[in-house]
Design a protein around this motif. Structure first.
Motif, short mmCIF file in Angstrom:
data_model
loop_
_atom_site.label_atom_id
_atom_site.label_comp_id
_atom_site.label_asym_id
_atom_site.label_seq_id
_atom_site.Cartn_x
_atom_site.Cartn_y
_atom_site.Cartn_z
N ALA A 76 0.83 -1.21 0.00
CA ALA A 76 0.00 0.00 0.00
C ALA A 76 0.86 1.26 0.00
O ALA A 76 0.62 2.21 0.72
N THR A 77 1.89 1.23 -0.84
CA THR A 77 2.81 2.35 -0.90
C THR A 77 2.43 3.31 -2.02
O THR A 77 1.54 3.03 -2.82
N THR A 78 3.11 4.44 -2.05
CA THR A 78 2.93 5.38 -3.15
C THR A 78 4.12 5.28 -4.08
O THR A 78 5.21 4.85 -3.68
N VAL A 79 3.90 5.64 -5.32
CA VAL A 79 4.96 5.61 -6.33
C VAL A 79 4.96 6.92 -7.11
O VAL A 79 3.92 7.56 -7.27
N ARG A 80 6.14 7.28 -7.57
CA ARG A 80 6.27 8.47 -8.40
C ARG A 80 6.17 8.03 -9.86
O ARG A 80 6.91 7.18 -10.32
N ARG A 81 5.23 8.60 -10.56
CA ARG A 81 5.04 8.29 -11.98
C ARG A 81 6.08 9.03 -12.82
O ARG A 81 6.77 9.92 -12.34
N TYR A 82 6.13 8.68 -14.10
CA TYR A 82 7.08 9.32 -15.00
C TYR A 82 6.86 10.83 -15.12
O TYR A 82 7.78 11.57 -15.37
N ASN A 83 5.63 11.27 -14.90
CA ASN A 83 5.32 12.70 -14.97
C ASN A 83 5.66 13.43 -13.67
O ASN A 83 5.42 14.62 -13.55
N GLY A 84 6.20 12.69 -12.68
CA GLY A 84 6.60 13.29 -11.42
C GLY A 84 5.53 13.28 -10.35
O GLY A 84 5.82 13.55 -9.19
N ARG A 85 4.31 12.98 -10.72
CA ARG A 85 3.22 12.97 -9.74
C ARG A 85 3.27 11.69 -8.91
O ARG A 85 3.67 10.64 -9.38
N ILE A 86 2.84 11.82 -7.66
CA ILE A 86 2.83 10.68 -6.75
C ILE A 86 1.42 10.11 -6.67
O ILE A 86 0.45 10.85 -6.50
N HIS A 87 1.33 8.79 -6.80
CA HIS A 87 0.05 8.08 -6.78
C HIS A 87 0.17 6.85 -5.88
O HIS A 87 1.26 6.34 -5.67
N ILE A 88 -0.96 6.36 -5.45
CA ILE A 88 -0.99 5.08 -4.76
C ILE A 88 -0.60 4.00 -5.78
O ILE A 88 -0.97 4.09 -6.95
N ALA A 89 0.17 3.02 -5.36
CA ALA A 89 0.57 1.93 -6.26
C ALA A 89 -0.68 1.24 -6.79
O ALA A 89 -1.60 0.91 -6.03
N ALA A 90 -0.71 1.02 -8.08
CA ALA A 90 -1.87 0.39 -8.73
C ALA A 90 -1.85 -1.12 -8.52
O ALA A 90 -0.78 -1.74 -8.42
N ALA A 91 -3.03 -1.71 -8.47
CA ALA A 91 -3.16 -3.16 -8.39
C ALA A 91 -2.52 -3.77 -9.64
O ALA A 91 -2.67 -3.24 -10.73
N PRO A 92 -1.82 -4.88 -9.50
CA PRO A 92 -1.05 -5.42 -10.63
C PRO A 92 -1.89 -5.95 -11.79
O PRO A 92 -1.45 -5.87 -12.94
N VAL A 93 -3.07 -6.45 -11.54
CA VAL A 93 -3.89 -7.01 -12.61
C VAL A 93 -4.93 -6.01 -13.09
O VAL A 93 -5.01 -5.69 -14.27
N THR A 94 -5.73 -5.50 -12.18
CA THR A 94 -6.83 -4.61 -12.55
C THR A 94 -6.39 -3.18 -12.78
O THR A 94 -7.13 -2.40 -13.36
N ARG A 95 -5.20 -2.82 -12.29
CA ARG A 95 -4.60 -1.49 -12.43
C ARG A 95 -5.38 -0.41 -11.67
O ARG A 95 -5.18 0.77 -11.87
N ARG A 96 -6.27 -0.83 -10.76
CA ARG A 96 -7.00 0.14 -9.94
C ARG A 96 -6.04 0.81 -8.97
O ARG A 96 -5.22 0.14 -8.35
N GLU A 97 -6.16 2.12 -8.85
CA GLU A 97 -5.35 2.85 -7.87
C GLU A 97 -6.14 2.98 -6.58
O GLU A 97 -6.71 4.02 -6.27
N VAL A 98 -6.17 1.87 -5.87
CA VAL A 98 -6.88 1.78 -4.60
C VAL A 98 -5.95 1.04 -3.64
O VAL A 98 -5.34 0.05 -4.01
N ARG A 99 -5.85 1.55 -2.43
CA ARG A 99 -5.01 0.91 -1.42
C ARG A 99 -5.44 -0.54 -1.22
O ARG A 99 -6.62 -0.84 -1.10
N ALA A 100 -4.46 -1.43 -1.19
CA ALA A 100 -4.74 -2.86 -1.01
C ALA A 100 -5.31 -3.12 0.39
O ALA A 100 -4.84 -2.56 1.37
N TYR A 101 -6.33 -3.94 0.44
CA TYR A 101 -6.89 -4.42 1.70
C TYR A 101 -7.36 -5.84 1.46
O TYR A 101 -7.45 -6.29 0.30
N GLU A 102 -7.67 -6.57 2.50
CA GLU A 102 -7.86 -8.01 2.42
C GLU A 102 -8.81 -8.48 1.32
O GLU A 102 -8.45 -9.34 0.52
N GLU A 103 -10.01 -7.95 1.26
CA GLU A 103 -10.98 -8.41 0.26
C GLU A 103 -10.51 -8.10 -1.16
O GLU A 103 -10.68 -8.90 -2.07
N LEU A 104 -9.90 -6.95 -1.32
CA LEU A 104 -9.42 -6.55 -2.64
C LEU A 104 -8.21 -7.40 -3.06
O LEU A 104 -8.07 -7.75 -4.23
N ILE A 105 -7.38 -7.77 -2.10
CA ILE A 105 -6.23 -8.62 -2.41
C ILE A 105 -6.72 -9.98 -2.91
O ILE A 105 -6.19 -10.52 -3.88
#
Length: 144
Positions: free
Chosen positions: A59-88
């Motif tokens: 549930a970390t944040t990442v810096r995108r190529y454009n310099g903006r910081i976002h929540i790390a996206a889910a690896p399959v669905t690419r949703r930018e939502v913090r990971a939690y048990e049901e979503l995992i």
């Protein structure tokens, strides 16, 4: 991405079903392999997939190529939502079918589907070995 002690401290405890130190060792190894392969211009899709999946589970944040910081996206669905048990769990189910739903990934990103699936199976379902061979002592070897 450098995995710092600050990143480690913020990993939600319910997001992992393996020892935190082992998870961190895998995450750091994946980030290093991903960075090294990128510097060579030869993507290691498997290591990249492990790194992306670890970032999301942490549930970390990442810096995108454009310099903006976002929540790390889910690896399959690419949703930018913090990971939690049901979503995992939903993401793990989606990972099981990723190669079937998007077969082009097998040739365009060899190792991508396998890396995501192996990481979620190990870290979330506690099935199988770690997706990368590591020693737990390396979990604290990199500076903050």
């Amino acid at each position: 991405m450098e995995v710092t002690d600050r990143h480690v401290a913020r990993i939600p405890p319910g997001n992992l079903r393996v020892p935190r130190a082992e998870f961190v060792a895998v995450w750091r190894a994946a980030e290093q392999l991903n960075q090294e392969s990128g510097a060579r211009g030869e993507p290691d899709w498997y290591a990249g997939a492990v790194a992306v999946t670890c970032r999301w589970l942490a549930a970390t944040t990442v810096r995108r190529y454009n310099g903006r910081i976002h929540i790390a996206a889910a690896p399959v669905t690419r949703r930018e939502v913090r990971a939690y048990e049901e979503l995992i769990e939903a993401e793990a189910l989606a990972a099981d079918n990723l190669a079937l739903r998007t077969p082009r990934l097998l040739t365009s990103r060899p190792g991508w589907c396998e890396g995501i699936r192996a990481t979620l199976a190990w870290a979330w379902r506690h099935e199988g070995p770690p997706p990368l061979p590591v020693t737990v002592t390396s979990a604290h070897s990199s500076p903050t």
